[in-house]
Motif scaffolding. Structure first.
Motif, PDB file in Angstrom:
ATOM      1  N   GLN A 111       1.241  -0.997   0.354  1.00 24.54           N
ATOM      2  CA  GLN A 111       0.484  -0.432  -0.236  1.00 24.54           C
ATOM      3  C   GLN A 111       1.377   1.892   0.029  1.00 24.54           C
ATOM      4  OE1 GLN A 111      -2.027  -2.441   1.774  1.00 24.54           O
ATOM      5  NE2 GLN A 111      -2.532  -2.867  -0.151  1.00 24.54           N
ATOM      6  N   ALA A 112       2.149   1.030   0.086  1.00 20.83           N
ATOM      7  CA  ALA A 112       3.235   2.319   0.466  1.00 20.83           C
ATOM      8  C   ALA A 112       3.107   2.936  -0.941  1.00 20.83           C
ATOM      9  CB  ALA A 112       4.179   1.844   1.188  1.00 20.83           C
ATOM     10  N   SER A 113       3.067   4.269  -0.891  1.00 17.17           N
ATOM     11  CA  SER A 113       4.235   5.473  -1.701  1.00 17.17           C
ATOM     12  C   SER A 113       4.515   6.225  -0.951  1.00 17.17           C
ATOM     13  CB  SER A 113       2.433   6.601  -2.331  1.00 17.17           C
ATOM     14  OG  SER A 113       2.394   7.440  -0.890  1.00 17.17           O
ATOM     15  N   LEU A 114       4.994   7.292  -2.084  1.00 17.69           N
ATOM     16  CA  LEU A 114       6.692   7.127  -1.201  1.00 17.69           C
ATOM     17  C   LEU A 114       5.894   9.095  -0.440  1.00 17.69           C
ATOM     18  CD1 LEU A 114       8.868   7.821  -3.964  1.00 17.69           C
ATOM     19  CD2 LEU A 114       9.267   6.409  -2.404  1.00 17.69           C
ATOM     20  N   GLU A 166      14.835  15.962  -3.387  1.00 12.19           N
ATOM     21  CA  GLU A 166      13.586  15.842  -4.143  1.00 12.19           C
ATOM     22  C   GLU A 166      12.601  15.018  -3.714  1.00 12.19           C
ATOM     23  OE1 GLU A 166      13.429  16.932  -7.211  1.00 12.19           O
ATOM     24  OE2 GLU A 166      15.454  17.510  -7.918  1.00 12.19           O
ATOM     25  N   LEU A 167      12.403  14.257  -2.918  1.00 12.57           N
ATOM     26  CA  LEU A 167      12.442  13.596  -1.813  1.00 12.57           C
ATOM     27  C   LEU A 167      11.047  14.120  -1.236  1.00 12.57           C
ATOM     28  CD1 LEU A 167      11.106  10.621  -0.956  1.00 12.57           C
ATOM     29  CD2 LEU A 167      13.108  10.013   0.589  1.00 12.57           C
ATOM     30  N   LEU A 168      11.927  15.418  -0.344  1.00 11.15           N
ATOM     31  CA  LEU A 168      11.057  16.222  -0.146  1.00 11.15           C
ATOM     32  C   LEU A 168      10.374  16.558  -0.642  1.00 11.15           C
ATOM     33  CD1 LEU A 168      13.875  17.434   3.062  1.00 11.15           C
ATOM     34  CD2 LEU A 168      12.384  15.711   3.039  1.00 11.15           C
ATOM     35  N   GLU A 169      10.929  17.400  -2.040  1.00 11.00           N
ATOM     36  CA  GLU A 169       9.977  18.061  -2.472  1.00 11.00           C
ATOM     37  C   GLU A 169       8.800  17.599  -3.089  1.00 11.00           C
ATOM     38  OE1 GLU A 169       9.960  21.329  -3.350  1.00 11.00           O
ATOM     39  OE2 GLU A 169      12.110  21.850  -3.020  1.00 11.00           O
ATOM     40  N   GLY A 193       6.896  15.697  -1.253  1.00 11.69           N
ATOM     41  CA  GLY A 193       6.418  15.245  -0.295  1.00 11.69           C
ATOM     42  C   GLY A 193       6.527  14.222   0.426  1.00 11.69           C
ATOM     43  N   GLY A 194       7.653  13.226   0.256  1.00  9.62           N
ATOM     44  CA  GLY A 194       7.959  12.300   0.418  1.00  9.62           C
ATOM     45  C   GLY A 194       8.703  12.216   2.110  1.00  9.62           C
ATOM     46  N   MET A 195       9.357  10.931   2.753  1.00 16.88           N
ATOM     47  CA  MET A 195       9.886  11.611   3.742  1.00 16.88           C
ATOM     48  C   MET A 195      11.288  10.611   4.263  1.00 16.88           C
ATOM     49  SD  MET A 195      10.765  13.283   6.820  1.00 16.88           S
ATOM     50  CE  MET A 195       9.443  14.476   6.343  1.00 16.88           C
ATOM     51  N   PHE A 196      12.410  10.851   4.597  1.00 17.57           N
ATOM     52  CA  PHE A 196      13.454   9.980   4.241  1.00 17.57           C
ATOM     53  C   PHE A 196      14.318   9.482   5.649  1.00 17.57           C
ATOM     54  CE2 PHE A 196      15.647  13.953   5.188  1.00 17.57           C
ATOM     55  CZ  PHE A 196      16.295  14.131   6.269  1.00 17.57           C
ATOM     56  N   ILE A 197      14.594   8.512   6.363  1.00 14.97           N
ATOM     57  CA  ILE A 197      15.296   8.216   7.724  1.00 14.97           C
ATOM     58  C   ILE A 197      16.117   7.096   6.987  1.00 14.97           C
ATOM     59  CG2 ILE A 197      14.186   5.958   7.577  1.00 14.97           C
ATOM     60  CD1 ILE A 197      13.510   6.351  10.447  1.00 14.97           C
ATOM     61  N   LEU A 215      12.665   5.650  -8.659  1.00 10.50           N
ATOM     62  CA  LEU A 215      13.532   5.784 -10.320  1.00 10.50           C
ATOM     63  C   LEU A 215      13.349   7.683 -10.907  1.00 10.50           C
ATOM     64  CD1 LEU A 215      13.291   2.468 -11.198  1.00 10.50           C
ATOM     65  CD2 LEU A 215      15.307   3.422 -10.141  1.00 10.50           C
ATOM     66  N   ALA A 216      12.323   8.245 -10.753  1.00 12.51           N
ATOM     67  CA  ALA A 216      12.348   9.230 -10.698  1.00 12.51           C
ATOM     68  C   ALA A 216      12.726  10.558 -10.943  1.00 12.51           C
ATOM     69  CB  ALA A 216      11.053   9.233 -11.599  1.00 12.51           C
ATOM     70  N   LEU A 217      12.783   9.537  -8.995  1.00 13.37           N
ATOM     71  CA  LEU A 217      13.746  11.449  -8.010  1.00 13.37           C
ATOM     72  C   LEU A 217      15.058  10.852  -8.297  1.00 13.37           C
ATOM     73  CD1 LEU A 217      11.103  10.704  -4.677  1.00 13.37           C
ATOM     74  CD2 LEU A 217      10.687  12.716  -6.339  1.00 13.37           C
ATOM     75  N   ILE A 218      15.874   9.793  -8.691  1.00 15.24           N
ATOM     76  CA  ILE A 218      16.771   9.533  -7.949  1.00 15.24           C
ATOM     77  C   ILE A 218      17.711   9.597  -9.821  1.00 15.24           C
ATOM     78  CG2 ILE A 218      18.852   7.604  -8.511  1.00 15.24           C
ATOM     79  CD1 ILE A 218      16.966   5.609  -6.711  1.00 15.24           C
TER      80      ILE A 218
END
Ligand code: LIP
Length: 267
Positions: A149-152, A176-179, A181-185, A257-260
């Protein structure tokens, strides 16, 4: 599974717990732990890493003397059986030496170019992750799956960073991830974050460069838990040189892959 693989899996499963117990003995008293810098102040090795790898190497050599070996601390040795063990005695050494719980032991078995099985043991959580090629993935004996179910945007993405490659690769990806709407750890253990993709705690994991001993077991786990992984160790130098590690729940793959790609374009 062939009898040869079954025998190796049995030995490795008992051994990874024994290795974890030895590591925990060092972890219990960090005040006396000898630690050395490797390439920089963020890249360290302790006497615990060396002792745990020596234990694993000695046990595997005694049980399967014809197998090859590649370990983070003691290097590689060719074998004659077509099998090769790839071992990180403590992945997340920087966490370990400061008393943080995010570290693990990682053992993968390769046959030619395939990872046949991967084991990751996190002693602080008493979690044993295991995956066998074509046989699924388990956590403490129970089947696990990536988060379908996960999305970025709705889940967490693990990111790794180090000084082996230009740091912009990691921070541009985080931007890119934050822009988006994702979150990193970042826990400090690539192996453990891959195991966490496999059991659905993370949507994906990306690190611009990682070594084979940090990720082969984890990549096997992600694939066997129904996730997607980019081919690893394909570039110049192959497995020995390491390379980017990219793993995700299948529905997250294209967005990741698009963000990378974007993080690489903006170099
Ligand atoms: C670490 C990896 C981590 C990475 C570090 C390092 P170690 O392994 O798991 O993800 O960012 O640079 O390679 O040194 O703790 O075994």
């Amino acid at each position: 599974m062939t009898p040869g693989l079954a025998a190796r899996l049995e030995v490795a499963t008992a051994l990874i717990r024994e290795a974890g117990t030895l590591a925990q003995r060092f972890f219990a008293d960090l005040t006396t732990l000898g630690t050395l810098q490797k390439q920089n102040g963020q890249d360290v090795v302790s006497v615990a890493d060396k002792a745990v790898e020596a234990l694993i190497r000695a046990r595997l050599q005694a049980a399967f003397p014809e197998d090859g070996f590649l370990g983070e601390e003691s290097g590689s040795e060719a074998g004659t059986s077509g099998h090769r063990w790839v071992v990180d005695p403590i992945d997340g050494t920087s966490c370990f030496v400061f008393g943080r719980p995010d570290w693990c032991v990682s053992i993968a078995l390769m046959r030619e170019d395939e990872t046949e099985f991967g084991l990751i043991f996190a002693p602080q959580a008493d979690e044993l992750f295991e995956a066998v090629r074509g046989g699924g993935a388990r956590l403490n004996g129970r089947p696990i799956s990536v988060n379908h179910q996960a999305s970025l945007q709705t889940a967490l993405t693990g990111v790794g960073a180090n000084f082996r490659v230009p740091v912009a690769g990691a921070w541009r990806f985080v931007a890119e991830l934050l822009e988006a709407g994702g979150m990193f750890i970042r826990s400090g253990s690539g192996a453990l974050m891959l195991a966490e993709v496999a059991c659905g705690r993370l949507a994906a994991y990306y690190e611009p460069h990682i070594n084979a001993w940090d990720c082969l077991a984890g990549l096997c786990l992600v694939r066997e838990a129904g996730g997607w992984t980019a081919p690893f160790g394909d570039g110049a130098g192959g497995l020995m040189a390491g390379g980017p590690v990219i793993a995700a729940a299948a529905q997250v793959r294209d967005a990741l892959l698009a963000l990378i790609e974007r993080s690489r374009d903006s170099r």
